[in-house]
Design a protein around this motif. Structure first.
Motif, PDB file in Angstrom:
ATOM      1  N   MET A   9       9.961 -15.529   2.842  1.00 27.81           N
ATOM      2  CA  MET A   9      10.819 -15.796   3.974  1.00 27.81           C
ATOM      3  C   MET A   9      11.402 -14.471   4.471  1.00 27.81           C
ATOM      4  O   MET A   9      11.765 -13.600   3.688  1.00 27.81           O
ATOM      5  CB  MET A   9      11.928 -16.746   3.561  1.00 27.81           C
ATOM      6  N   ASP A  10      11.528 -14.297   5.773  1.00 33.10           N
ATOM      7  CA  ASP A  10      12.048 -13.075   6.356  1.00 33.10           C
ATOM      8  C   ASP A  10      13.521 -12.903   6.044  1.00 33.10           C
ATOM      9  O   ASP A  10      14.284 -13.849   6.039  1.00 33.10           O
ATOM     10  CB  ASP A  10      11.899 -13.088   7.890  1.00 33.10           C
ATOM     11  N   SER A  11      13.910 -11.656   5.833  1.00 33.07           N
ATOM     12  CA  SER A  11      15.321 -11.320   5.678  1.00 33.07           C
ATOM     13  C   SER A  11      15.820 -10.834   7.026  1.00 33.07           C
ATOM     14  O   SER A  11      16.072  -9.669   7.235  1.00 33.07           O
ATOM     15  CB  SER A  11      15.487 -10.239   4.614  1.00 33.07           C
ATOM     16  N   THR A  12      15.915 -11.741   7.965  1.00 30.05           N
ATOM     17  CA  THR A  12      16.344 -11.402   9.317  1.00 30.05           C
ATOM     18  C   THR A  12      17.824 -11.077   9.312  1.00 30.05           C
ATOM     19  O   THR A  12      18.594 -11.634   8.558  1.00 30.05           O
ATOM     20  CB  THR A  12      16.061 -12.590  10.258  1.00 30.05           C
ATOM     21  N   LEU A  13      18.206 -10.142  10.171  1.00 26.72           N
ATOM     22  CA  LEU A  13      19.617  -9.813  10.301  1.00 26.72           C
ATOM     23  C   LEU A  13      20.302 -10.976  10.997  1.00 26.72           C
ATOM     24  O   LEU A  13      20.519 -10.983  12.188  1.00 26.72           O
ATOM     25  CB  LEU A  13      19.792  -8.514  11.093  1.00 26.72           C
ATOM     26  N   THR A  14      20.610 -11.998  10.210  1.00 20.86           N
ATOM     27  CA  THR A  14      21.144 -13.229  10.784  1.00 20.86           C
ATOM     28  C   THR A  14      22.614 -13.103  11.124  1.00 20.86           C
ATOM     29  O   THR A  14      23.111 -13.803  11.979  1.00 20.86           O
ATOM     30  CB  THR A  14      20.947 -14.410   9.813  1.00 20.86           C
ATOM     31  N   ASP A  15      23.349 -12.221  10.470  1.00 15.19           N
ATOM     32  CA  ASP A  15      24.755 -12.042  10.778  1.00 15.19           C
ATOM     33  C   ASP A  15      24.859 -11.087  11.955  1.00 15.19           C
ATOM     34  O   ASP A  15      25.209  -9.934  11.824  1.00 15.19           O
ATOM     35  CB  ASP A  15      25.484 -11.497   9.547  1.00 15.19           C
ATOM     36  N   THR A  16      24.526 -11.606  13.158  1.00 18.00           N
ATOM     37  CA  THR A  16      24.478 -10.759  14.348  1.00 18.00           C
ATOM     38  C   THR A  16      25.827 -10.127  14.643  1.00 18.00           C
ATOM     39  O   THR A  16      25.884  -9.020  15.139  1.00 18.00           O
ATOM     40  CB  THR A  16      23.986 -11.542  15.575  1.00 18.00           C
ATOM     41  N   MET A  39      18.940   2.360  14.459  1.00 17.46           N
ATOM     42  CA  MET A  39      19.039   1.170  13.620  1.00 17.46           C
ATOM     43  C   MET A  39      19.208   1.556  12.155  1.00 17.46           C
ATOM     44  O   MET A  39      19.966   0.914  11.426  1.00 17.46           O
ATOM     45  CB  MET A  39      17.821   0.266  13.824  1.00 17.46           C
ATOM     46  N   HIS A  40      18.547   2.604  11.722  1.00 16.10           N
ATOM     47  CA  HIS A  40      18.702   3.054  10.339  1.00 16.10           C
ATOM     48  C   HIS A  40      20.131   3.505  10.065  1.00 16.10           C
ATOM     49  O   HIS A  40      20.630   3.351   8.955  1.00 16.10           O
ATOM     50  CB  HIS A  40      17.737   4.184  10.017  1.00 16.10           C
ATOM     51  N   LEU A  41      20.773   4.066  11.067  1.00 15.91           N
ATOM     52  CA  LEU A  41      22.145   4.516  10.888  1.00 15.91           C
ATOM     53  C   LEU A  41      23.115   3.352  10.686  1.00 15.91           C
ATOM     54  O   LEU A  41      24.204   3.546  10.154  1.00 15.91           O
ATOM     55  CB  LEU A  41      22.589   5.357  12.092  1.00 15.91           C
ATOM     56  N   VAL A  42      22.718   2.150  11.106  1.00 16.07           N
ATOM     57  CA  VAL A  42      23.601   0.994  10.940  1.00 16.07           C
ATOM     58  C   VAL A  42      23.107   0.036   9.859  1.00 16.07           C
ATOM     59  O   VAL A  42      23.776  -0.947   9.562  1.00 16.07           O
ATOM     60  CB  VAL A  42      23.802   0.216  12.267  1.00 16.07           C
ATOM     61  N   GLU A  43      21.956   0.329   9.285  1.00 16.19           N
ATOM     62  CA  GLU A  43      21.409  -0.538   8.250  1.00 16.19           C
ATOM     63  C   GLU A  43      21.747  -0.003   6.863  1.00 16.19           C
ATOM     64  O   GLU A  43      22.472   0.965   6.716  1.00 16.19           O
ATOM     65  CB  GLU A  43      19.900  -0.700   8.452  1.00 16.19           C
ATOM     66  N   VAL A  87      11.432  -1.048  -0.394  1.00 22.83           N
ATOM     67  CA  VAL A  87      12.058  -2.226   0.186  1.00 22.83           C
ATOM     68  C   VAL A  87      10.976  -3.295   0.317  1.00 22.83           C
ATOM     69  O   VAL A  87      10.066  -3.170   1.136  1.00 22.83           O
ATOM     70  CB  VAL A  87      12.687  -1.936   1.573  1.00 22.83           C
ATOM     71  N   PRO A  88      11.045  -4.339  -0.513  1.00 21.81           N
ATOM     72  CA  PRO A  88      10.060  -5.419  -0.392  1.00 21.81           C
ATOM     73  C   PRO A  88      10.140  -6.054   0.995  1.00 21.81           C
ATOM     74  O   PRO A  88      11.193  -6.018   1.646  1.00 21.81           O
ATOM     75  CB  PRO A  88      10.482  -6.416  -1.471  1.00 21.81           C
ATOM     76  N   ARG A  89       9.049  -6.651   1.445  1.00 14.93           N
ATOM     77  CA  ARG A  89       9.009  -7.245   2.784  1.00 14.93           C
ATOM     78  C   ARG A  89      10.197  -8.175   3.017  1.00 14.93           C
ATOM     79  O   ARG A  89      10.792  -8.164   4.084  1.00 14.93           O
ATOM     80  CB  ARG A  89       7.688  -7.988   2.995  1.00 14.93           C
ATOM     81  N   ALA A  90      10.555  -8.957   2.030  1.00 14.28           N
ATOM     82  CA  ALA A  90      11.664  -9.902   2.187  1.00 14.28           C
ATOM     83  C   ALA A  90      12.989  -9.191   2.427  1.00 14.28           C
ATOM     84  O   ALA A  90      13.919  -9.779   2.963  1.00 14.28           O
ATOM     85  CB  ALA A  90      11.769 -10.803   0.955  1.00 14.28           C
ATOM     86  N   GLY A  91      13.094  -7.912   2.081  1.00 13.95           N
ATOM     87  CA  GLY A  91      14.323  -7.162   2.265  1.00 13.95           C
ATOM     88  C   GLY A  91      14.308  -6.246   3.475  1.00 13.95           C
ATOM     89  O   GLY A  91      15.258  -5.501   3.700  1.00 13.95           O
ATOM     90  N   GLN A  92      13.232  -6.282   4.251  1.00 12.86           N
ATOM     91  CA  GLN A  92      13.128  -5.415   5.421  1.00 12.86           C
ATOM     92  C   GLN A  92      13.872  -6.064   6.591  1.00 12.86           C
ATOM     93  O   GLN A  92      13.546  -7.165   6.996  1.00 12.86           O
ATOM     94  CB  GLN A  92      11.658  -5.179   5.784  1.00 12.86           C
ATOM     95  N   PRO A  93      14.860  -5.359   7.139  1.00 11.08           N
ATOM     96  CA  PRO A  93      15.646  -5.963   8.214  1.00 11.08           C
ATOM     97  C   PRO A  93      14.835  -6.178   9.488  1.00 11.08           C
ATOM     98  O   PRO A  93      13.974  -5.364   9.832  1.00 11.08           O
ATOM     99  CB  PRO A  93      16.775  -4.963   8.470  1.00 11.08           C
TER     100      PRO A  93
END
Length: 190
Positions: free
Chosen positions: A1-8, A74-78, A85-91
């Motif tokens: 399952m994707d680790s989408t940045l759900t907390d927008t 984006m890296h500066l805020v991630e 970073v496993p695929r599931a942990g990729q934002p």
């Protein structure tokens, strides 16, 4: 399952803070930033207060003004650097307006230059960037699925699965998919 940045809200707050910091580091006013980026002063103010969600196009314009890639921003805020970073942990970041999904495949690292992203565009999507974040930025795009047209200046390259487009970016660019097909691709940025 994707680790989408759900907390927008959280990612938007961090983006807002980073955009304020970038402007502050340069000593630019909102008016000067507006002139350099082509984004209205009011919109910049709202972005820096996290009152509106930025689109890929707006972030591209800001990155060009600040001389960074969208990925670097984006890296500066991630998250902090981790070598794996496993695929599931990729934002994953999603721009609902354009139908663009951006997965940060490479572990974020401020001290390393190269990065790999996975992009997905919905059918009929179009993202236009007025200028590169840094002139001469090198891209390698490998189309994995679908159909993708990449326009660099006046020339359009129509990619099919397995094709690789390599270029240095000096001017405007457009990523577009036809109405009948989306696209999934990897982009290597150097």
């Amino acid at each position: 399952m994707d680790s989408t940045l759900t907390d927008t809200h959280t990612i938007e707050d961090r983006l807002a803070q980073r955009l304020r910091a970038l402007r502050g580091e340069r000593g630019w006013t909102l008016d000067e930033t507006a002139a350099r980026s082509g984004i209205s002063r009011a919109t910049l103010s709202r972005l820096e207060k996290a009152e509106v969600s930025p689109t890929a196009r707006v972030l591209g314009q800001l990155c060009a003004a600040y001389g960074l890639t969208l990925s670097r921003l984006m890296h500066l805020v991630e998250a902090e650097f981790a070598p794996l970073v496993p695929r599931a942990g990729q934002p994953v970041w999603h721009d609902a307006e354009s139908g663009f999904h951006r997965r940060s495949v490479s572990p974020p690292a401020q001290s390393l230059a190269g990065e790999v992203l996975e992009g997905r565009l919905a059918p009929g999507a179009r993202i236009a960037y007025d200028r590169p974040p840094r002139p001469g930025l090198e891209h390698h795009i490998v189309l994995l699925e679908g159909v993708l047209a990449v326009t660099l200046g006046e020339r359009t390259h129509d990619l099919q699965p397995g094709d690789c487009l390599r270029y240095q970016l000096f001017g405007a660019s457009v990523f577009a998919t036809p109405p009948h097909s989306g696209a999934r691709y990897l982009i290597f940025i150097l």
